[in-house]
Design an enzyme around this catalytic site. Structure first.
Site, PDB file in Angstrom:
ATOM      1  CB  CYS A   2     105.346  29.485  45.795  1.00 23.67           C
ATOM      2  SG  CYS A   2     105.794  27.876  46.504  1.00 23.67           S
ATOM      3  CD  GLU A 106      99.798  29.288  45.901  1.00 22.77           C
ATOM      4  OE1 GLU A 106      99.259  30.053  46.742  1.00 22.77           O
ATOM      5  OE2 GLU A 106     100.885  29.547  45.348  1.00 22.77           O
TER       6      GLU A 106
END
Length: 226
Positions: A2, A106
């Site tokens: 992340c 993402e």
């Protein structure tokens, strides 16, 4: 992992979800948070309840003495090793926290030409990232330096289509247990398969900077914008 997320948070909502105490304040929305910048973090307050504190995203352990530019990437900590790694093990034992997020990004595809996807809770509530915080002295100035990291684990089957890792996302009902329980390991699990929404967003999110941090970054796009 992340490496980008968003915080469009309401004090009132965090008060309801996480027993937030303290003087209410307006929380400026952030749509393209990158490592080493300041973020909002929930941690236990000495007087009971939880407080919202700004911290550096990228944990700096208390024993770190070298310049920050020499610090390895510490904005994520792997769930499988967080209890043993020297960078994180003390914080995991005594300084667990939650990083509230309205969503995270993402990318899929080849490096240099990744398609960014945005993920948020289907419930519409903020996500509760399992996290750690640390107190240190800035190696350059000697000033107090408070920092945090997001714990990431293996992706569930749904998320695995986009990435093999994802943040450890807690149920808000487990928030206090995560921050206060002696052994929180059982809470480090992937979220339910149907807990997140996903859509493609502009490639502008791949750039970090004040010029690329606005609400349109989370708007869905049919084709990736340049």
């Amino acid at each position: 992992m992340c490496g980008r997320f968003t915080q469009r948070l309401s004090w009132e909502e965090l008060h309801r979800l996480a027993d937030l105490i303290g003087q209410p304040r307006n929380l400026a929305p952030r749509y393209n948070i990158a490592p080493t910048t300041q973020i909002e973090v929930l941690r236990p307050a000495e007087t009971g309840g939880n407080e919202l504190v700004q911290m550096r995203w990228g944990l700096v352990p208390g024993w770190w003495k070298k310049p920050l530019k020499d610090l390895p990437a510490t904005f994520n900590a792997r769930a499988e090793t967080v209890a043993e790694k020297p960078m994180f093990r003390t914080a995991f034992k005594t300084r667990r926290c939650i990083i509230p997020a309205s969503g995270f990004y993402e990318g899929t595809g080849k490096a240099g030409a990744k398609t960014p996807h945005y993920f948020s809770a289907r419930s519409g509530e903020p996500l509760a990232f399992a996290a750690l915080w640390e107190q240190a002295k800035h190696p350059g100035t000697g000033e107090p330096l408070t920092s945090a990291t997001i714990i990431v684990g293996a992706a569930n089957n749904w998320m695995n289509r986009f990435h093999d890792r994802q943040p450890v996302i807690l149920d808000w009902r487990d928030a206090n247990a995560w921050m206060r329980r002696d052994d929180p390991g059982a809470l480090q699990r992937a979220p339910l398969e149907d807990s997140l929404n996903e859509w493609i967003v502009s490639t502008r999110v791949n750039k970090a900077g004040a010029g690329d941090d606005d609400a349109s970054l989370v708007d869905p796009v049919e084709t990736v914008l340049l």
